[in-house]
Structures are given as structure tokens and as C-alpha cells.
Design a protein around this motif. Structure first.
Motif, PDB file in Angstrom:
ATOM      1  N   HIS A 127       7.367   7.613   5.163  1.00 43.89           N
ATOM      2  CA  HIS A 127       8.510   7.109   4.447  1.00 43.89           C
ATOM      3  C   HIS A 127       8.413   6.622   2.894  1.00 43.89           C
ATOM      4  O   HIS A 127       7.569   5.969   2.642  1.00 43.89           O
ATOM      5  N   ILE A 128       9.390   7.198   2.111  1.00 37.99           N
ATOM      6  CA  ILE A 128       8.879   6.940   0.686  1.00 37.99           C
ATOM      7  C   ILE A 128       9.282   5.573   0.613  1.00 37.99           C
ATOM      8  O   ILE A 128       8.927   5.003  -0.657  1.00 37.99           O
ATOM      9  N   ALA A 129      10.183   4.860   1.415  1.00 32.64           N
ATOM     10  CA  ALA A 129      10.279   3.300   0.883  1.00 32.64           C
ATOM     11  C   ALA A 129       9.183   2.535   1.211  1.00 32.64           C
ATOM     12  O   ALA A 129       9.216   1.565   0.613  1.00 32.64           O
ATOM     13  N   ASP A 130       8.351   2.817   2.279  1.00 28.86           N
ATOM     14  CA  ASP A 130       7.391   1.662   2.485  1.00 28.86           C
ATOM     15  C   ASP A 130       6.069   2.331   2.840  1.00 28.86           C
ATOM     16  O   ASP A 130       5.001   1.715   3.341  1.00 28.86           O
ATOM     17  N   GLY A 131       5.756   3.472   2.805  1.00 34.07           N
ATOM     18  CA  GLY A 131       4.649   4.153   3.291  1.00 34.07           C
ATOM     19  C   GLY A 131       4.418   4.342   4.691  1.00 34.07           C
ATOM     20  O   GLY A 131       3.552   4.896   5.149  1.00 34.07           O
ATOM     21  N   SER A 132       5.519   3.993   5.554  1.00 34.23           N
ATOM     22  CA  SER A 132       4.933   3.692   6.936  1.00 34.23           C
ATOM     23  C   SER A 132       5.055   5.280   7.308  1.00 34.23           C
ATOM     24  O   SER A 132       5.601   6.204   7.154  1.00 34.23           O
ATOM     25  N   VAL A 133       4.398   5.303   8.759  1.00 36.17           N
ATOM     26  CA  VAL A 133       4.309   6.830   9.248  1.00 36.17           C
ATOM     27  C   VAL A 133       5.856   7.160   9.743  1.00 36.17           C
ATOM     28  O   VAL A 133       6.366   6.463  10.422  1.00 36.17           O
ATOM     29  N   ALA A 134       6.080   8.608   9.347  1.00 38.28           N
ATOM     30  CA  ALA A 134       7.371   8.802   9.795  1.00 38.28           C
ATOM     31  C   ALA A 134       7.015  10.120  10.957  1.00 38.28           C
ATOM     32  O   ALA A 134       7.914  10.311  11.839  1.00 38.28           O
ATOM     33  N   HIS A 135       5.881  10.410  10.663  1.00 42.25           N
ATOM     34  CA  HIS A 135       5.523  11.623  11.554  1.00 42.25           C
ATOM     35  C   HIS A 135       4.032  11.719  11.556  1.00 42.25           C
ATOM     36  O   HIS A 135       3.245  11.568  10.732  1.00 42.25           O
ATOM     37  N   GLY A 136       3.409  11.754  12.867  1.00 42.64           N
ATOM     38  CA  GLY A 136       1.812  11.699  12.993  1.00 42.64           C
ATOM     39  C   GLY A 136       1.232  12.954  12.743  1.00 42.64           C
ATOM     40  O   GLY A 136       1.871  14.005  12.325  1.00 42.64           O
ATOM     41  N   PRO A 137       0.123  13.281  12.814  1.00 42.41           N
ATOM     42  CA  PRO A 137      -1.029  12.535  13.549  1.00 42.41           C
ATOM     43  C   PRO A 137      -1.370  10.961  13.117  1.00 42.41           C
ATOM     44  O   PRO A 137      -1.857  10.376  13.503  1.00 42.41           O
ATOM     45  N   ALA A 138      -1.023  10.818  11.761  1.00 45.14           N
ATOM     46  CA  ALA A 138      -1.555   9.527  10.792  1.00 45.14           C
ATOM     47  C   ALA A 138      -1.024   8.407  11.765  1.00 45.14           C
ATOM     48  O   ALA A 138       0.162   8.674  12.390  1.00 45.14           O
ATOM     49  N   THR A 139      -1.481   7.220  11.890  1.00 46.11           N
ATOM     50  CA  THR A 139      -0.990   6.174  12.675  1.00 46.11           C
ATOM     51  C   THR A 139      -1.014   5.015  11.793  1.00 46.11           C
ATOM     52  O   THR A 139      -0.153   3.931  12.140  1.00 46.11           O
ATOM     53  N   ARG A 140      -1.536   5.017  10.633  1.00 49.92           N
ATOM     54  CA  ARG A 140      -1.458   3.976   9.484  1.00 49.92           C
ATOM     55  C   ARG A 140      -0.730   4.302   8.306  1.00 49.92           C
ATOM     56  O   ARG A 140      -0.741   5.404   7.903  1.00 49.92           O
ATOM     57  N   PRO A 141      -0.162   3.524   7.879  1.00 50.08           N
ATOM     58  CA  PRO A 141       1.086   3.734   6.788  1.00 50.08           C
ATOM     59  C   PRO A 141      -0.096   4.033   5.469  1.00 50.08           C
ATOM     60  O   PRO A 141      -1.284   3.531   5.446  1.00 50.08           O
ATOM     61  N   LEU A 142       0.634   4.764   4.475  1.00 48.37           N
ATOM     62  CA  LEU A 142       0.000   4.623   3.138  1.00 48.37           C
ATOM     63  C   LEU A 142      -0.127   3.496   2.522  1.00 48.37           C
ATOM     64  O   LEU A 142       0.976   2.826   2.529  1.00 48.37           O
ATOM     65  N   PRO A 143      -1.337   2.945   2.163  1.00 48.42           N
ATOM     66  CA  PRO A 143      -1.484   1.845   1.411  1.00 48.42           C
ATOM     67  C   PRO A 143      -0.624   1.681   0.061  1.00 48.42           C
ATOM     68  O   PRO A 143      -0.457   2.519  -0.593  1.00 48.42           O
ATOM     69  N   ALA A 144       0.146   0.553  -0.136  1.00 49.06           N
ATOM     70  CA  ALA A 144       0.841   0.326  -1.236  1.00 49.06           C
ATOM     71  C   ALA A 144      -0.015   0.194  -2.622  1.00 49.06           C
ATOM     72  O   ALA A 144      -1.087  -0.286  -2.241  1.00 49.06           O
ATOM     73  N   LYS A 145       0.549   0.730  -3.622  1.00 51.47           N
ATOM     74  CA  LYS A 145      -0.194   0.428  -4.983  1.00 51.47           C
ATOM     75  C   LYS A 145       0.479  -0.461  -5.854  1.00 51.47           C
ATOM     76  O   LYS A 145       1.656  -0.205  -5.788  1.00 51.47           O
ATOM     77  N   SER A 146       0.073  -1.106  -6.648  1.00 49.77           N
ATOM     78  CA  SER A 146       0.623  -1.948  -7.518  1.00 49.77           C
ATOM     79  C   SER A 146       1.216  -1.233  -8.770  1.00 49.77           C
ATOM     80  O   SER A 146       0.114  -0.847  -9.348  1.00 49.77           O
ATOM     81  N   ILE A 147       2.399  -1.128  -9.105  1.00 46.34           N
ATOM     82  CA  ILE A 147       2.797  -0.603 -10.280  1.00 46.34           C
ATOM     83  C   ILE A 147       3.748  -1.695 -11.177  1.00 46.34           C
ATOM     84  O   ILE A 147       4.334  -2.643 -10.654  1.00 46.34           O
ATOM     85  N   LYS A 148       3.712  -1.354 -12.340  1.00 47.60           N
ATOM     86  CA  LYS A 148       4.598  -1.938 -13.432  1.00 47.60           C
ATOM     87  C   LYS A 148       5.594  -1.099 -14.218  1.00 47.60           C
ATOM     88  O   LYS A 148       5.038  -0.176 -14.702  1.00 47.60           O
ATOM     89  N   VAL A 149       6.882  -1.316 -14.018  1.00 50.90           N
ATOM     90  CA  VAL A 149       7.792  -0.642 -14.991  1.00 50.90           C
ATOM     91  C   VAL A 149       8.086  -1.276 -16.125  1.00 50.90           C
ATOM     92  O   VAL A 149       8.878  -2.411 -16.042  1.00 50.90           O
ATOM     93  N   GLN A 150       7.902  -0.835 -17.311  1.00 54.45           N
ATOM     94  CA  GLN A 150       8.366  -1.328 -18.491  1.00 54.45           C
ATOM     95  C   GLN A 150       9.252  -0.209 -19.081  1.00 54.45           C
ATOM     96  O   GLN A 150       8.723   0.569 -19.924  1.00 54.45           O
TER      97      GLN A 150
END
Ligand code: FES
Length: 128
Positions: free
Chosen positions: A98-121
Motif C-alpha cells: 500500500h502506498i499509504a503505509d507500505g503494508s502488504v496488499a498482496h503476497g508473497p511478501a509478508t512484511r511491509p516496506l520499511p518507511a524512510k524518513s524524508i523532509k519536504v521543503q
């Protein structure tokens, strides 16, 4: 009495100016380092963009809300290849996140994509 030999040391000093070549840095237009993820204008609302070099995907799940995740699939480590229909998709075995939180929408992956820290200026997005 003999006088000691006069030793004269001549230090030759090169008078020619040494002109340092001006290194032209290729790559980013603004010459900044790897943390620059470009402009918010490049991130579609409801979608995202994959930065292969930085291995980061930046999404905009809602207007003005920017998120970033690792672009490395948590299944077997392929780099995700596209953002479509609200998910970040891996080409290798079909995992979607999912684009909102990186959680799995469809396998085979079982773990979410880890979030990265960004800054918007302003309009510019940077990894922090
Ligand atoms: S490595 Fe992404 S689905 Fe297998």
C-alpha cells in the motif's frame, strides 16, 4: 685558515601558476548529494515515484501528504518497479504494498516496506 665552503641552497620555486581544473560534476542538476529526491511535482497524487539509485519510493497517498519507503521488496529483495492503483508493485513474484503505509496488499511478501524518513521543503523532497 680556510673558510668553510659556502653552501648555497637554491630553492627553485616554480613560478608558473598551477591551474586547477574545474571539475564538472555530472548528475543532479543542482549538484546535491544522494539525498535529493527531486520535486513534489514529480510525485503523482494517489501514486508515487521510484528512485532506483536511492532505492526509495516516494508516494503521495493524499494531496500534500508525502511518504517514503524502501524500494527493496521484503520478499526476496527485488527492487519494486511500479506504483499503480494505490500500490507499490514488485515485478519478481507479484508482491504489492500500500502506498499509504507500505503494508502488504498482496503476497508473497509478508512484511511491509520499511518507511524512510524524508523532509519536504517547499517543493523539494530530501531524504533525512
Ligand atoms: S522479491 Fe518481490 S515479490 Fe518476490
Amino acid at each position: 685558515m680556510t673558510e668553510g665552503a659556502t653552501r648555497r641552497t637554491v630553492l627553485a620555486t616554480g613560478a608558473a601558476a598551477i591551474v586547477a581544473p574545474v571539475a564538472a560534476c555530472g548528475g543532479n542538476a543542482d549538484g546535491s548529494s544522494g539525498g535529493d529526491l527531486g520535486s513534489t511535482k514529480d510525485i503523482p497524487e494517489g501514486g508515487g515515484k521510484i528512485f532506483k539509485d536511492q532505492k526509495v519510493v516516494v508516494t503521495q497517498p493524499a494531496k500534500g501528504d508525502f511518504k517514503a519507503f524502501s524500494a527493496i521488496c521484503t520478499h526476496l529483495g527485488c527492487t519494486v518497479s511500479k506504483v499503480a492503483n494505490g500500490t507499490i508493485d514488485c515485478p519478481c513474484h507479484g508482491s504489492r504494498f500500500h502506498i499509504a503505509d507500505g503494508s502488504v496488499a498482496h503476497g508473497p511478501a509478508t512484511r511491509p516496506l520499511p518507511a524512510k524518513s524524508i523532509k519536504v521543503q517547499g517543493n523539494s523532497i530530501k531524504l533525512t
